[in-house]
Design an enzyme around this catalytic site. Structure first.
Site, PDB file in Angstrom:
ATOM      1  N   CYS A   2      -2.398  49.667  23.605  1.00  0.00           N
ATOM      2  CA  CYS A   2      -2.869  50.615  22.610  1.00  0.00           C
ATOM      3  C   CYS A   2      -3.668  51.698  23.336  1.00  0.00           C
ATOM      4  O   CYS A   2      -3.916  51.588  24.525  1.00  0.00           O
ATOM      5  CB  CYS A   2      -3.760  49.907  21.614  1.00  0.00           C
ATOM      6  N   ARG A  27       1.087  55.328  24.715  1.00  0.00           N
ATOM      7  CA  ARG A  27       0.739  53.944  25.064  1.00  0.00           C
ATOM      8  C   ARG A  27       1.020  52.972  23.919  1.00  0.00           C
ATOM      9  O   ARG A  27       1.145  51.775  24.132  1.00  0.00           O
ATOM     10  CB  ARG A  27      -0.739  53.855  25.422  1.00  0.00           C
ATOM     11  N   TRP A  74      -0.237  49.414  19.265  1.00  0.00           N
ATOM     12  CA  TRP A  74       1.038  48.753  19.564  1.00  0.00           C
ATOM     13  C   TRP A  74       0.823  47.311  19.146  1.00  0.00           C
ATOM     14  O   TRP A  74       0.071  46.576  19.784  1.00  0.00           O
ATOM     15  CB  TRP A  74       1.350  48.879  21.044  1.00  0.00           C
ATOM     16  N   ASN A 100      -8.502  47.195  22.503  1.00  0.00           N
ATOM     17  CA  ASN A 100      -7.238  47.054  23.219  1.00  0.00           C
ATOM     18  C   ASN A 100      -7.311  45.726  23.971  1.00  0.00           C
ATOM     19  O   ASN A 100      -8.326  45.440  24.590  1.00  0.00           O
ATOM     20  CB  ASN A 100      -7.103  48.223  24.204  1.00  0.00           C
ATOM     21  N   GLY A 101      -6.267  44.919  23.902  1.00  0.00           N
ATOM     22  CA  GLY A 101      -6.290  43.619  24.570  1.00  0.00           C
ATOM     23  C   GLY A 101      -5.986  42.511  23.565  1.00  0.00           C
ATOM     24  O   GLY A 101      -5.513  42.795  22.461  1.00  0.00           O
ATOM     25  N   GLU A 471      18.194  49.198  37.864  1.00  0.00           N
ATOM     26  CA  GLU A 471      17.360  50.251  37.287  1.00  0.00           C
ATOM     27  C   GLU A 471      18.179  51.126  36.320  1.00  0.00           C
ATOM     28  O   GLU A 471      17.693  51.493  35.252  1.00  0.00           O
ATOM     29  CB  GLU A 471      16.742  51.089  38.425  1.00  0.00           C
ATOM     30  N   LYS A 475      17.213  51.566  32.402  1.00  0.00           N
ATOM     31  CA  LYS A 475      16.979  52.881  31.783  1.00  0.00           C
ATOM     32  C   LYS A 475      17.813  53.009  30.524  1.00  0.00           C
ATOM     33  O   LYS A 475      17.333  53.433  29.486  1.00  0.00           O
ATOM     34  CB  LYS A 475      17.345  54.041  32.725  1.00  0.00           C
ATOM     35  N   GLU A 478      16.655  50.525  27.595  1.00  0.00           N
ATOM     36  CA  GLU A 478      15.356  50.716  26.955  1.00  0.00           C
ATOM     37  C   GLU A 478      15.271  51.972  26.100  1.00  0.00           C
ATOM     38  O   GLU A 478      14.512  52.007  25.143  1.00  0.00           O
ATOM     39  CB  GLU A 478      14.204  50.650  27.960  1.00  0.00           C
ATOM     40  N   HIS A 494      32.258  36.128  39.764  1.00  0.00           N
ATOM     41  CA  HIS A 494      31.693  34.817  39.462  1.00  0.00           C
ATOM     42  C   HIS A 494      31.335  34.692  37.981  1.00  0.00           C
ATOM     43  O   HIS A 494      30.560  33.821  37.593  1.00  0.00           O
ATOM     44  CB  HIS A 494      30.463  34.559  40.338  1.00  0.00           C
ATOM     45  N   LYS A 593       3.928  52.300  27.012  1.00  0.00           N
ATOM     46  CA  LYS A 593       3.938  52.769  28.396  1.00  0.00           C
ATOM     47  C   LYS A 593       3.274  51.782  29.334  1.00  0.00           C
ATOM     48  O   LYS A 593       3.745  51.531  30.431  1.00  0.00           O
ATOM     49  CB  LYS A 593       3.245  54.125  28.476  1.00  0.00           C
TER      50      LYS A 593
HETATM   51  O1  M6R Z   1       2.887  50.479  35.019  1.00  0.00           O
HETATM   52  P1  M6R Z   1       3.807  49.496  35.685  1.00  0.00           P
HETATM   53  O2  M6R Z   1       4.623  50.099  36.764  1.00  0.00           O
HETATM   54  O3  M6R Z   1       3.094  48.265  36.147  1.00  0.00           O
HETATM   55  O4  M6R Z   1       4.806  49.047  34.529  1.00  0.00           O
HETATM   56  C1  M6R Z   1       5.763  48.037  34.731  1.00  0.00           C
HETATM   57  C2  M6R Z   1       6.801  48.051  33.644  1.00  0.00           C
HETATM   58  O5  M6R Z   1       6.214  47.771  32.405  1.00  0.00           O
HETATM   59  C3  M6R Z   1       7.533  49.399  33.559  1.00  0.00           C
HETATM   60  O6  M6R Z   1       8.094  49.758  34.780  1.00  0.00           O
HETATM   61  C4  M6R Z   1       8.638  49.332  32.487  1.00  0.00           C
HETATM   62  O7  M6R Z   1       9.634  48.451  32.880  1.00  0.00           O
HETATM   63  C5  M6R Z   1       9.206  50.734  32.218  1.00  0.00           C
HETATM   64  N1  M6R Z   1       9.232  51.007  30.805  1.00  0.00           N
HETATM   65  C6  M6R Z   1      10.596  50.903  32.682  1.00  0.00           C
HETATM   66  O8  M6R Z   1      11.079  52.187  32.429  1.00  0.00           O
END
Ligand code: M6R
Length: 598
Positions: A2, A27, A74, A100-101, A471, A475, A478, A494, A593
């Site tokens: 959050c 966030r 969030w 937050n937490g 990766e 992308k 997500e 396999h 984020k």
């Molecule tokens: O801030 P961080 O690099 O530690 O975050 C790790 C993951 O949460 C972050 O890379 C996440 O997978 C991204 N949304 C991917 O695009």
């Protein structure tokens, strides 16, 4: 996950809070709210949805006041609705809190408080804190918060105000909080982006610290109530860095910023043919490197493994941070633990780092956000200097992480006296080569149009480009919500090859390196089964046309640097598909984020 912002000063608090929330919205973004103190009253407004809804609601209410707290959420406990949105109040509506937490023992505390007659209005863990503070409110607000927090297990970054005190109480454990020190005003936030543009002077709170903040003063105390002297830091972030600058989305801006971001990662570190890093790692003492991270950062860690093993010959293990922390990892003398994190606040990565430190490992951070918790916890660090990454999908942080890992590998080579200057020279050319690929964005959009209705995608690569396949798949899934998987190309036979039919687009990362012939055979296998092949290539061999349906050509580079180029078309493909589907590219559903909960 959050976002928290608070204001106390000589100006109206509401515009600061709303603007701060807008900056923090990346966030967490399922609901938002604020509380402003004025004339011995607390005015609370909350809305489900975006900060814009909250802003619209507040316009007609004419709320004034010079101190307040606000939150963008969030959801972790309870649905995203108005009742569960922060701020939360005590029974009498005299205390307000944003948090937050996660309060792990909230169930037991809630039971206890209910028995004592407290009434609850939400399903959140946070509301428990408001009632706990109320329970101790015979004392002043500061003491009540301190006493309440003694009963709490879990993590928090929180701000508390009440109807009458002329101070905001801030406390932190496992969730970031910083104070922006202005003239006659202080802004408190969970993220520097809410402070940028107001002041450059910031104070970072550490775990188990509490700050008592008035408009022109702040006192920070430790858990025993002792005053702690805090250093004032200069914040690097500027307002321009966190604006879209004409791009439709932050993600697009961040993809296109990569040439500059990589230059910034390299700046001052590769002058006169030598690697300069402000770290103190002795290659002779490092026996093994363990890299720990999550998500995209974990993918760059995998690339780090390939390249460190290849060019230095030191054994590297890569672990998901969430797994590392719970499997009682073996740490030996000579182990260096590297934590990679864009935000520097990812809960799992932080916990893995703490575990490594407890077991006596030396630690190195590869971090983007300056002053973040990972950056402060590690023994040595390499900042990315990529600038703020606002889009939830990580793009420029990934390429800068790979660049930083390369610098680290070269730094170790240099100590051994075997620095490979060819890599160094080619690294300098990478930004210009990325510019070339970015010119293909329009063509990639045409391709995206063809595939936006696909239900599944496969991404295949080998060696250093296997993590690039992972990766690319991450992308796409997500932000476009299309199911996508990444595999080492040879693994196809396999099992996953059973999925291939005319509805399955398969993206091959096929630069002309020492795995090229093998990849070509894998392409043939897919083509023979009716799959649609999209290939990222750097050399257009005559036979490629027969094996592929679409090709995207990237410039040639050294094999070891090829992930930095090959990932760019994959980022663009995911971006254009999501945008053409009309999705919220920067704020995909269910994501945030920075993942500050386990
Ligand atoms: O801030 P961080 O690099 O530690 O975050 C790790 C993951 O949460 C972050 O890379 C996440 O997978 C991204 N949304 C991917 O695009």
């Amino acid at each position: 996950m959050c976002g928290i912002v608070g204001y106390i000063g000589n100006k109206e608090a509401l515009p600061f809070l709303i603007n701060g929330l807008k900056k923090l919205e990346y966030r967490g973004y399922d609901s938002a709210g604020f509380c402003i103190q004025h004339d011995g009253k607390l005015s609370v407004v909350k809305r489900k949805g975006k900060v814009k809804e909250l802003e619209n609601a507040s316009k007609s209410l004419k709320i004034t006041g010079h101190m307040g707290i606000a939150h963008t959420r969030w959801a972790t406990h309870g649905a995203p609705n108005e009742a569960n949105a922060h701020p939360h109040l005590d029974c009498k509506g005299a205390i307000a809190i944003v948090h937050n937490g996660i309060i792990e023992n909230y169930g037991a505390l809630k039971e206890m408080l209910k028995k004592e007659g407290h009434r609850f209005f939400s399903e959140t863990d946070t509301e428990v804190l408001a009632h706990l503070i109320e329970k101790f409110k015979g004392k002043n607000l500061e003491s009540a918060v301190a006493m309440a927090l003694k009963l709490v297990e879990g993590t928090f970054g929180l701000l508390v105000i009440d109807k009458t005190s002329q101070e905001i109480i801030a406390a932190k454990k496992g969730s970031p909080l910083l104070l922006g020190i202005g003239s006659q005003e202080i802004i408190i936030a969970s993220d520097a982006s809410a402070i940028a543009g107001h002041t450059k002077k910031v104070v970072y709170l550490n775990d188990s610290e509490m700050a008592i903040i008035s408009s022109n003063n702040y006192v920070v105390k430790n858990v025993n109530g002792k005053v702690v002297e805090k250093k004032i830091h200069d914040m690097e972030m500027t307002v321009q860095q966190i604006e879209k600058r004409g791009f439709k989305h932050f993600m697009a801006k961040e993809i296109f910023e990569q040439p500059l971001a990589i230059e910034n990662t390299l700046r001052g570190r590769i002058g006169d043919g030598r690697i300069k890093l402000s770290i103190d790692v002795d290659v002779k003492k490092v026996k093994r490197i363990i890299i720990t991270a999550c998500g995209t950062s974990w993918h760059s860690a995998l690339i780090g493994k390939y390249l460190i093993e290849k060019i230095i010959g030191i054994q590297v293990e890569v672990d998901y941070a969430s797994e590392f922390r719970y499997r009682n990892p073996i740490i030996k003398k000579g182990d260096l633990v590297v934590a990679i994190s864009q935000s520097g606040e990812t809960a799992d990565t932080l916990a893995a780092l703490k575990e490594a430190k407890q077991k006596g490992a030396k630690t190195l951070g590869v971090v983007n956000v300056v002053g973040s918790t990972v950056a402060r916890e590690v023994d040595f660090g390499i900042y990315l200097h990529a600038g703020p990454e606002i889009g939830v999908a990580s793009t420029k942080a990934f390429t800068c992480q790979v660049t930083a890992l390369l610098l680290f590998a070269l730094y170790l080579q240099q100590q051994k006296g075997v620095l490979d200057k060819k890599i160094l020279e080619e690294l300098k050319k990478i930004p210009a080569k990325i510019e070339e690929i970015l010119k293909e964005s329009k063509n990639i959009r045409i391709l995206a149009q063809k595939f936006k209705a696909s239900k599944n995608f496969l991404y295949l690569g080998r060696g250093l480009n296997f993590p690039v396949a992972l990766e690319g798949a991450l992308k796409l899934k997500e932000i476009s919500y299309i199911h996508a998987e990444g595999y080492p190309a040879a693994e196809m036979k396999h099992g996953p090859i059973a999925l291939i039919d005319e509805h399955m687009p398969v993206v091959f990362i096929a630069p002309k390196d020492d795995t090229y012939q093998k990849i070509i055979s894998n392409m043939q296998e897919i083509k023979a089964r009716g799959g649609t092949v999209i290939a990222i290539i750097n050399e257009n061999e005559p036979y490629i046309a027969a094996l592929t349906n679409h090709v995207i050509k990237v410039p040639k580079t050294l094999d070891i640097l090829s992930p930095l180029l090959n990932v760019i078309p994959l980022q663009l493909l995911a971006y254009h598909i999501a945008d053409l589907k009309g999705l919220n590219v920067d704020k995909p559903r269910n994501l945030a984020k920075s993942v500050t909960v386990e």
